[in-house]
Design an enzyme around this catalytic site. Sequence first.
Site, PDB file in Angstrom:
ATOM      1  N   ASP A  31      80.213  70.325   6.895  1.00 18.40           N
ATOM      2  CA  ASP A  31      80.883  71.288   7.763  1.00 18.40           C
ATOM      3  C   ASP A  31      81.616  72.318   6.902  1.00 18.40           C
ATOM      4  O   ASP A  31      82.235  71.976   5.891  1.00 18.40           O
ATOM      5  CB  ASP A  31      81.852  70.565   8.708  1.00 18.40           C
ATOM      6  CG  ASP A  31      82.278  71.430   9.873  1.00 18.40           C
ATOM      7  OD1 ASP A  31      81.865  71.130  11.007  1.00 18.40           O
ATOM      8  OD2 ASP A  31      83.014  72.416   9.652  1.00 18.40           O
ATOM      9  N   ASN A  86      80.762  66.976  20.506  1.00 22.58           N
ATOM     10  CA  ASN A  86      81.484  67.847  21.435  1.00 22.58           C
ATOM     11  C   ASN A  86      80.451  68.536  22.321  1.00 22.58           C
ATOM     12  O   ASN A  86      79.479  69.107  21.816  1.00 22.58           O
ATOM     13  CB  ASN A  86      82.296  68.894  20.659  1.00 22.58           C
ATOM     14  CG  ASN A  86      83.402  68.268  19.833  1.00 22.58           C
ATOM     15  OD1 ASN A  86      83.951  67.238  20.209  1.00 22.58           O
ATOM     16  ND2 ASN A  86      83.711  68.887  18.700  1.00 22.58           N
ATOM     17  N   GLY A  92      84.907  71.053  23.908  1.00 22.80           N
ATOM     18  CA  GLY A  92      85.294  71.815  22.730  1.00 22.80           C
ATOM     19  C   GLY A  92      84.136  72.280  21.872  1.00 22.80           C
ATOM     20  O   GLY A  92      84.319  72.603  20.703  1.00 22.80           O
ATOM     21  N   HIS A  99      74.900  68.985  17.831  1.00 24.99           N
ATOM     22  CA  HIS A  99      75.287  68.462  16.513  1.00 24.99           C
ATOM     23  C   HIS A  99      76.180  67.258  16.675  1.00 24.99           C
ATOM     24  O   HIS A  99      77.003  67.182  17.591  1.00 24.99           O
ATOM     25  CB  HIS A  99      75.979  69.532  15.659  1.00 24.99           C
ATOM     26  CG  HIS A  99      77.094  70.263  16.357  1.00 24.99           C
ATOM     27  ND1 HIS A  99      76.864  71.256  17.285  1.00 24.99           N
ATOM     28  CD2 HIS A  99      78.440  70.142  16.265  1.00 24.99           C
ATOM     29  CE1 HIS A  99      78.018  71.704  17.738  1.00 24.99           C
ATOM     30  NE2 HIS A  99      78.997  71.051  17.135  1.00 24.99           N
ATOM     31  N   LEU A 100      76.027  66.317  15.768  1.00 26.55           N
ATOM     32  CA  LEU A 100      76.905  65.163  15.656  1.00 26.55           C
ATOM     33  C   LEU A 100      77.825  65.406  14.473  1.00 26.55           C
ATOM     34  O   LEU A 100      77.355  65.706  13.369  1.00 26.55           O
ATOM     35  CB  LEU A 100      76.096  63.886  15.415  1.00 26.55           C
ATOM     36  CG  LEU A 100      75.015  63.532  16.436  1.00 26.55           C
ATOM     37  CD1 LEU A 100      74.253  62.288  15.980  1.00 26.55           C
ATOM     38  CD2 LEU A 100      75.610  63.320  17.815  1.00 26.55           C
ATOM     39  N   HIS A 101      79.132  65.299  14.704  1.00 26.19           N
ATOM     40  CA  HIS A 101      80.075  65.321  13.587  1.00 26.19           C
ATOM     41  C   HIS A 101      80.185  63.899  13.051  1.00 26.19           C
ATOM     42  O   HIS A 101      80.432  62.958  13.823  1.00 26.19           O
ATOM     43  CB  HIS A 101      81.475  65.727  14.054  1.00 26.19           C
ATOM     44  CG  HIS A 101      81.600  67.123  14.597  1.00 26.19           C
ATOM     45  ND1 HIS A 101      82.117  68.165  13.860  1.00 26.19           N
ATOM     46  CD2 HIS A 101      81.289  67.641  15.812  1.00 26.19           C
ATOM     47  CE1 HIS A 101      82.135  69.252  14.605  1.00 26.19           C
ATOM     48  NE2 HIS A 101      81.639  68.968  15.803  1.00 26.19           N
TER      49      HIS A 101
HETATM   50  P1  AMP Z   1      81.841  72.225  17.554  1.00 25.42           P
HETATM   51  O1  AMP Z   1      83.200  72.830  17.701  1.00 25.42           O
HETATM   52  O2  AMP Z   1      81.747  70.787  17.915  1.00 25.42           O
HETATM   53  O3  AMP Z   1      80.783  73.077  18.233  1.00 25.42           O
HETATM   54  O4  AMP Z   1      81.549  72.235  16.001  1.00 25.42           O
HETATM   55  C1  AMP Z   1      80.957  73.298  15.305  1.00 25.42           C
HETATM   56  C2  AMP Z   1      81.198  73.046  13.853  1.00 25.42           C
HETATM   57  O5  AMP Z   1      80.333  73.869  13.112  1.00 25.42           O
HETATM   58  C3  AMP Z   1      82.622  73.381  13.390  1.00 25.42           C
HETATM   59  O6  AMP Z   1      83.211  72.202  12.836  1.00 25.42           O
HETATM   60  C4  AMP Z   1      82.411  74.469  12.344  1.00 25.42           C
HETATM   61  O7  AMP Z   1      83.300  74.345  11.255  1.00 25.42           O
HETATM   62  C5  AMP Z   1      80.973  74.223  11.919  1.00 25.42           C
HETATM   63  N1  AMP Z   1      80.269  75.373  11.389  1.00 25.42           N
HETATM   64  C6  AMP Z   1      80.156  76.603  11.947  1.00 25.42           C
HETATM   65  N2  AMP Z   1      79.391  77.397  11.178  1.00 25.42           N
HETATM   66  C7  AMP Z   1      79.012  76.648  10.110  1.00 25.42           C
HETATM   67  C8  AMP Z   1      78.212  76.906   8.960  1.00 25.42           C
HETATM   68  N3  AMP Z   1      77.635  78.089   8.739  1.00 25.42           N
HETATM   69  N4  AMP Z   1      78.032  75.894   8.067  1.00 25.42           N
HETATM   70  C9  AMP Z   1      78.603  74.688   8.277  1.00 25.42           C
HETATM   71  N5  AMP Z   1      79.360  74.392   9.349  1.00 25.42           N
HETATM   72  C10 AMP Z   1      79.566  75.355  10.243  1.00 25.42           C
END
Ligand code: AMP
Length: 113
Positions: A31, A86, A92, A99-101
Amino acid sequence: MSDGCVFCRIIAGGIPATLVASNAHGVAFRDLHPQAPSHVLVIPRRHVASLAEATDAAELGALLLLAGEVARTEGLVETGYRVVANTGHDGGQTVHHLHLHVLGGRAMHWPPG
Ligand code: AMP
Ligand code: ZN
């Protein structure tokens, strides 16, 4: 590929990312704004907007297995970790590509904010 989707652009190689692992269905990368010492995103290669639009059990299973592989390679199995998807406005979600965090390296709080 969905035009304007930042994660599709990462898959296509148009935006750089630090890859951690991959399999036939998905890719894992760090991330950009880590919320824990280890914070990796696991995404499908195909554009799927969110968990609410996901229908392919093999794809979802492969993504969960990839999350487990990430936890192992990040050294999180012994101490534990959290996997979060999310979804939608109240969930959120800010990037509309499923995506899975995978978060670890510190104790997580419950309930989440
Ligand atoms: P969400 O808020 O669950 O949609 O998470 C989106 C995640 O994507 C956030 O934690 C951002 O920091 C991450 N993110 C956005 N753009 C990028 C990128 N270019 N490379 C890596 N992570 C990203
Ligand atoms: Zn996408």
